[in-house]
Design a protein around this motif. Structure first.
Motif, mmCIF file in Angstrom:
data_model
loop_
_atom_site.group_PDB
_atom_site.id
_atom_site.type_symbol
_atom_site.label_atom_id
_atom_site.label_comp_id
_atom_site.label_asym_id
_atom_site.label_seq_id
_atom_site.Cartn_x
_atom_site.Cartn_y
_atom_site.Cartn_z
ATOM 1 N N GLY A 110 -5.115 10.237 -14.410
ATOM 2 C CA GLY A 110 -6.333 9.473 -14.157
ATOM 3 C C GLY A 110 -6.339 8.931 -12.740
ATOM 4 N N ASN A 111 -5.843 9.788 -11.795
ATOM 5 C CA ASN A 111 -5.744 9.406 -10.376
ATOM 6 C C ASN A 111 -4.952 8.115 -10.196
ATOM 7 O OD1 ASN A 111 -7.086 11.617 -9.138
ATOM 8 N ND2 ASN A 111 -9.034 10.789 -9.867
ATOM 9 N N SER A 112 -3.849 8.058 -10.898
ATOM 10 C CA SER A 112 -2.916 6.942 -10.825
ATOM 11 C C SER A 112 -1.545 7.509 -10.462
ATOM 12 C CB SER A 112 -2.866 6.221 -12.173
ATOM 13 O OG SER A 112 -1.751 5.384 -12.277
ATOM 14 N N CYS A 113 -0.636 6.646 -10.043
ATOM 15 C CA CYS A 113 0.738 7.070 -9.752
ATOM 16 C C CYS A 113 1.625 7.024 -10.990
ATOM 17 C CB CYS A 113 1.371 6.181 -8.672
ATOM 18 S SG CYS A 113 0.468 6.136 -7.103
ATOM 19 N N THR A 114 1.125 6.441 -12.062
ATOM 20 C CA THR A 114 1.950 6.247 -13.255
ATOM 21 C C THR A 114 1.214 6.668 -14.520
ATOM 22 O OG1 THR A 114 1.196 3.972 -13.599
ATOM 23 C CG2 THR A 114 3.127 4.289 -12.191
ATOM 24 N N MET A 115 1.994 6.945 -15.542
ATOM 25 C CA MET A 115 1.476 7.211 -16.874
ATOM 26 C C MET A 115 2.203 6.295 -17.847
ATOM 27 S SD MET A 115 1.841 8.496 -20.108
ATOM 28 C CE MET A 115 3.461 9.279 -20.032
ATOM 29 N N LEU B 293 6.081 10.023 -28.079
ATOM 30 C CA LEU B 293 7.238 9.309 -27.558
ATOM 31 C C LEU B 293 6.731 8.121 -26.745
ATOM 32 C CD1 LEU B 293 9.443 12.252 -26.164
ATOM 33 C CD2 LEU B 293 9.838 10.953 -28.268
ATOM 34 N N PRO B 294 7.280 6.931 -26.926
ATOM 35 C CA PRO B 294 6.887 5.798 -26.083
ATOM 36 C C PRO B 294 7.478 5.988 -24.683
ATOM 37 C CG PRO B 294 8.657 5.163 -27.562
ATOM 38 C CD PRO B 294 8.299 6.562 -27.927
ATOM 39 N N SER B 295 6.636 6.266 -23.710
ATOM 40 C CA SER B 295 7.165 6.640 -22.397
ATOM 41 C C SER B 295 6.317 6.087 -21.260
ATOM 42 C CB SER B 295 7.238 8.173 -22.283
ATOM 43 O OG SER B 295 5.953 8.751 -22.493
ATOM 44 N N GLN B 296 6.999 5.851 -20.147
ATOM 45 C CA GLN B 296 6.345 5.521 -18.887
ATOM 46 C C GLN B 296 6.882 6.461 -17.821
ATOM 47 O OE1 GLN B 296 6.850 1.213 -18.089
ATOM 48 N NE2 GLN B 296 4.636 1.119 -18.029
ATOM 49 N N VAL B 297 6.002 6.865 -16.910
ATOM 50 C CA VAL B 297 6.391 7.806 -15.853
ATOM 51 C C VAL B 297 5.885 7.284 -14.525
ATOM 52 C CG1 VAL B 297 6.207 10.172 -15.009
ATOM 53 C CG2 VAL B 297 6.355 9.743 -17.461
ATOM 54 N N LEU B 298 6.735 7.340 -13.503
ATOM 55 C CA LEU B 298 6.384 6.888 -12.155
ATOM 56 C C LEU B 298 6.587 8.033 -11.181
ATOM 57 C CD1 LEU B 298 7.384 3.574 -10.422
ATOM 58 C CD2 LEU B 298 7.803 5.743 -9.287
ATOM 59 N N ALA B 299 5.503 8.458 -10.531
ATOM 60 C CA ALA B 299 5.557 9.539 -9.540
ATOM 61 C C ALA B 299 5.353 8.979 -8.141
ATOM 62 C CB ALA B 299 4.494 10.596 -9.848
ATOM 63 N N GLY B 300 5.769 9.743 -7.159
ATOM 64 C CA GLY B 300 5.663 9.302 -5.773
ATOM 65 C C GLY B 300 4.329 9.576 -5.131
ATOM 66 N N SER B 301 3.319 9.882 -5.924
ATOM 67 C CA SER B 301 1.971 10.077 -5.404
ATOM 68 C C SER B 301 0.983 9.942 -6.553
ATOM 69 C CB SER B 301 1.836 11.464 -4.761
ATOM 70 O OG SER B 301 0.568 11.627 -4.156
ATOM 71 N N LYS C 76 0.803 -1.224 0.000
ATOM 72 C CA LYS C 76 0.000 0.000 0.000
ATOM 73 C C LYS C 76 0.833 1.271 0.000
ATOM 74 C CE LYS C 76 -3.993 -2.031 2.394
ATOM 75 N NZ LYS C 76 -4.975 -1.862 3.497
ATOM 76 N N GLY C 77 2.137 1.166 0.154
ATOM 77 C CA GLY C 77 2.982 2.352 0.085
ATOM 78 C C GLY C 77 2.852 3.021 -1.272
ATOM 79 N N THR C 78 2.940 4.349 -1.287
ATOM 80 C CA THR C 78 2.712 5.069 -2.537
ATOM 81 C C THR C 78 3.693 4.658 -3.622
ATOM 82 O OG1 THR C 78 1.945 6.956 -1.225
ATOM 83 C CG2 THR C 78 2.415 7.354 -3.531
ATOM 84 N N GLY C 79 4.974 4.599 -3.292
ATOM 85 C CA GLY C 79 5.962 4.179 -4.285
ATOM 86 C C GLY C 79 5.748 2.743 -4.715
ATOM 87 N N MET C 80 5.368 1.895 -3.754
ATOM 88 C CA MET C 80 5.132 0.482 -4.064
ATOM 89 C C MET C 80 3.964 0.329 -5.041
ATOM 90 S SD MET C 80 7.303 -1.515 -2.318
ATOM 91 C CE MET C 80 6.649 -3.001 -1.523
ATOM 92 N N VAL C 81 2.901 1.076 -4.805
ATOM 93 C CA VAL C 81 1.746 1.001 -5.704
ATOM 94 C C VAL C 81 2.126 1.461 -7.106
ATOM 95 C CG1 VAL C 81 -0.466 2.113 -6.218
ATOM 96 C CG2 VAL C 81 -0.084 1.095 -3.987
ATOM 97 N N ALA C 82 2.946 2.505 -7.178
ATOM 98 C CA ALA C 82 3.405 2.971 -8.491
ATOM 99 C C ALA C 82 4.180 1.872 -9.214
ATOM 100 C CB ALA C 82 4.272 4.214 -8.326
ATOM 101 N N LEU C 83 5.027 1.165 -8.482
ATOM 102 C CA LEU C 83 5.792 0.064 -9.069
ATOM 103 C C LEU C 83 4.871 -1.081 -9.493
ATOM 104 C CD1 LEU C 83 8.814 -0.200 -9.580
ATOM 105 C CD2 LEU C 83 9.000 -1.470 -7.430
ATOM 106 N N VAL C 84 3.842 -1.332 -8.688
ATOM 107 C CA VAL C 84 2.833 -2.334 -9.052
ATOM 108 C C VAL C 84 2.211 -1.984 -10.399
ATOM 109 C CG1 VAL C 84 0.510 -3.173 -8.481
ATOM 110 C CG2 VAL C 84 2.285 -3.128 -6.714
ATOM 111 N N MET D 260 14.067 -7.815 -3.230
ATOM 112 C CA MET D 260 14.587 -6.480 -3.545
ATOM 113 C C MET D 260 13.841 -5.435 -2.743
ATOM 114 S SD MET D 260 14.751 -6.395 -7.695
ATOM 115 C CE MET D 260 15.550 -7.659 -8.684
ATOM 116 N N LEU D 261 14.560 -4.437 -2.265
ATOM 117 C CA LEU D 261 13.917 -3.247 -1.758
ATOM 118 C C LEU D 261 13.236 -2.527 -2.911
ATOM 119 C CD1 LEU D 261 16.710 -1.879 0.589
ATOM 120 C CD2 LEU D 261 14.348 -2.351 1.302
ATOM 121 N N TYR D 262 12.268 -1.683 -2.567
ATOM 122 C CA TYR D 262 11.589 -0.887 -3.601
ATOM 123 C C TYR D 262 12.605 -0.162 -4.480
ATOM 124 C CZ TYR D 262 9.590 3.350 -5.574
ATOM 125 O OH TYR D 262 9.256 4.368 -6.428
ATOM 126 N N SER D 263 13.576 0.494 -3.851
ATOM 127 C CA SER D 263 14.557 1.276 -4.610
ATOM 128 C C SER D 263 15.375 0.390 -5.534
ATOM 129 C CB SER D 263 15.471 2.051 -3.658
ATOM 130 O OG SER D 263 16.087 1.185 -2.728
#
Length: 504
Positions: A156-161, A142-150, A22-30, A102-105
């Protein structure tokens, strides 16, 4: 070594179990791994967090911690640094089975190796800048993925694009928020870096300014030959860090942005009008954003710089995309707990109340964010409820915190939100001491240790007309990296109970 952790290039069908999902960074990685076809399970505490909504949208339910969560199909375990490999049952079982952990980082670093990756770093502004990058990149070819910490509203109320173009391209760009705490960003493999700011913080790990500055220098040294550092020319610490890096690595491209910058990203900050903050860059002309504060204008400049540099990397002419970039910036509405408007209400005397929640937890961020509100909401009286985060930070920056509320009309101070790593009983400072120091520099300060008391105090202040100086009503802000957003929630419940209109 953390930089030796790797993952398969093809993640389809690979089973990842997340501990602390449930951690914000973890959810983004999910979200990132899910988009690449991985199978995801995870465990966490039962308390409901806003990230539960993201997990629900993916059809993932957090399980209670248990050794039984580690089934034979689990290929990798990713875990939050909040959990001990010696105490957590999931991690104990994974270790006994020899499953790679692995740690999140470390997992984020492993993912960064599979793409042309860019890290967004700095003491302040990482999440917003990353969110702005993703909002722009979503509209570029551009083919891109973005991961934010919130959670980012424009994602779209997601942590990633994830750009639709990623599905049809083997090569893609990856932009991620990278954290300096405990040198977590040293596991990341950046081709380009944005550096927003450097100053003393995380005093439990970096006792001196030089300690944290040198960590950022070391991160910059991870750039490959010919890599790019995009840094804020208006931030003294960022400039000093860039100069040290330049003395070590003449091959790196150093691109400044800001009012003091020369070149393409020389910035002129304009005025606030009709809910927009205007600014211009030498290379684009007039632009605007719809979130408050000069600091966010600088974050937008950084995002524009990175996106233009990526267009050039992709053999495209950045000048052809100026209109698209301008339109994208106006779509950005901030992120969860980043100047987030959580509700609009009507006070008992019939005036507007804008309720905002913000993560600002360092004196510089507190001061700049409140100054942004003062400029953006000129006709509103500002009340801030602040909960300082960690005793070490509060003690080290006590005078700076006490001086950071000048743009607010009224200040409510809560008890300190302690880190799990701290012994609160041995701390040399308390929330009450912070309130007493703040009262020496501000005319209207109240100490309300608990949220119920804080909500009552706020309600009392909001029940009085804001006066002719502030004809538009009130802005009530809960600010800090703790959980004092609950004070705002209690306030809204009290307003509802009085029959006041509340719109969430």
């Amino acid at each position: 070594m953390t930089n030796e952790k790797t993952l398969p290039e093809n993640l389809r069908g690979v089973h990842f179990h997340f501990v602390g999902i449930k951690g914000t960074g973890m959810v983004a990685l999910v979200e990132i791994l899910n988009s690449r076809g991985a199978k995801i399970t995870g465990s966490d505490v039962s308390e409901h967090f806003y990230t539960d909504d993201v997990l629900d949208s993916l059809g993932i339910k957090a399980l209670p911690f248990s050794r039984s969560n580690i089934t034979p199909s689990v290929n990798y375990v990713i875990y939050s640094s909040a959990y001990s490999a010696e105490k957590n049952p999931d991690l104990i079982e994974a270790a006994s089975r020899g499953i790679p952990m692995m740690l999140y980082s470390e997992a984020l670093g492993a993912i960064s190796r599979t793409a042309y990756s860019c890290g967004v770093c700095g003491v302040h502004g990482k999440t917003t800048t990353t969110g702005l990058c993703g909002t722009i990149l979503e509209d570029l070819d551009l083919p891109s993925q973005v991961l934010a910490g919130s959670v980012i509203a424009s994602f779209g109320n997601s942590c990633t694009m994830t750009s639709p173009l990623c599905k049809s391209s083997d090569h893609h760009y990856f932009v991620a928020e990278t954290c300096e705490y405990q040198r977590h960003f040293m596991a990341f493999f950046p081709q380009k870096i944005i550096l927003t700011s450097v100053e003393s913080d995380h005093q439990d790990y970096y006792p001196t300014y030089n300690d944290i500055r040198d960590a950022f220098v070391d991160y910059i040294m991870r750039l490959p030959h010919g890599g790019t550092l995009i840094y804020c020319a208006d931030d003294k610490g960022a400039c000093e860090t860039a100069e040290i890096a330049r003395s070590k690595r003449s091959d790196i491209r150093f691109i400044p942005y800001g009012e003091k910058a020369q070149g393409d990203y020389s910035l002129k900050i304009g005025k606030v009008s009709a809910g927009k903050h205007a600014f211009s860059l030498a290379c684009t002309g007039e632009l605007s954003i719809r979130v408050p504060g000069d600091h966010n204008v600088r974050n937008a400049a950084a995002a524009v710089a990175l996106c233009r540099e990526l267009l050039a990397e992709d053999k495209k002419n950045p000048a052809d995309y100026t209109k698209k970039i301008a339109a994208s910036l106006e779509k950005f509405r901030g992120g969860k707990r980043r100047s987030e408007i959580v509700a609009r209400a009507v006070s008992p005397c019939g005036q507007e109340i804008i309720v905002i929640d913000d993560y600002g937890h360092h004196p510089t961020a507190v001061a700049s964010t409140l100054a942004g509100y003062r400029d953006f909401y000129r006709g509103h009286k500002i009340i801030v409820d602040f909960m300082s985060h960690t005793y070490t930070r509060t003690a080290a920056l006590l005078d700076e915190f006490a001086s950071s509320f000048s743009s607010a009309d009224s200040v409510i101070i809560n008890k300190i939100y302690a880190s799990a790593r701290e012994d609160a009983s041995a701390a040399p400072v308390t929330g009450k001491i912070l309130a007493e120091h703040t009262a020496k520099k501000h005319p209207d300060v109240t100490y309300a240790a608990e949220f119920e008391e804080a909500a009552e105090c706020a309600l009392k202040k909001l029940s009085v007309p804001s006066g002719p100086k502030y004809p538009d009503g009130y802005v009530f802000v809960t600010m800090g990296a703790g959980d004092n957003w609950k004070a705002g929630k209690l306030l809204l419940e009290k307003l509802k109970n009085l029959g006041c209109e509340v719109k969430l």
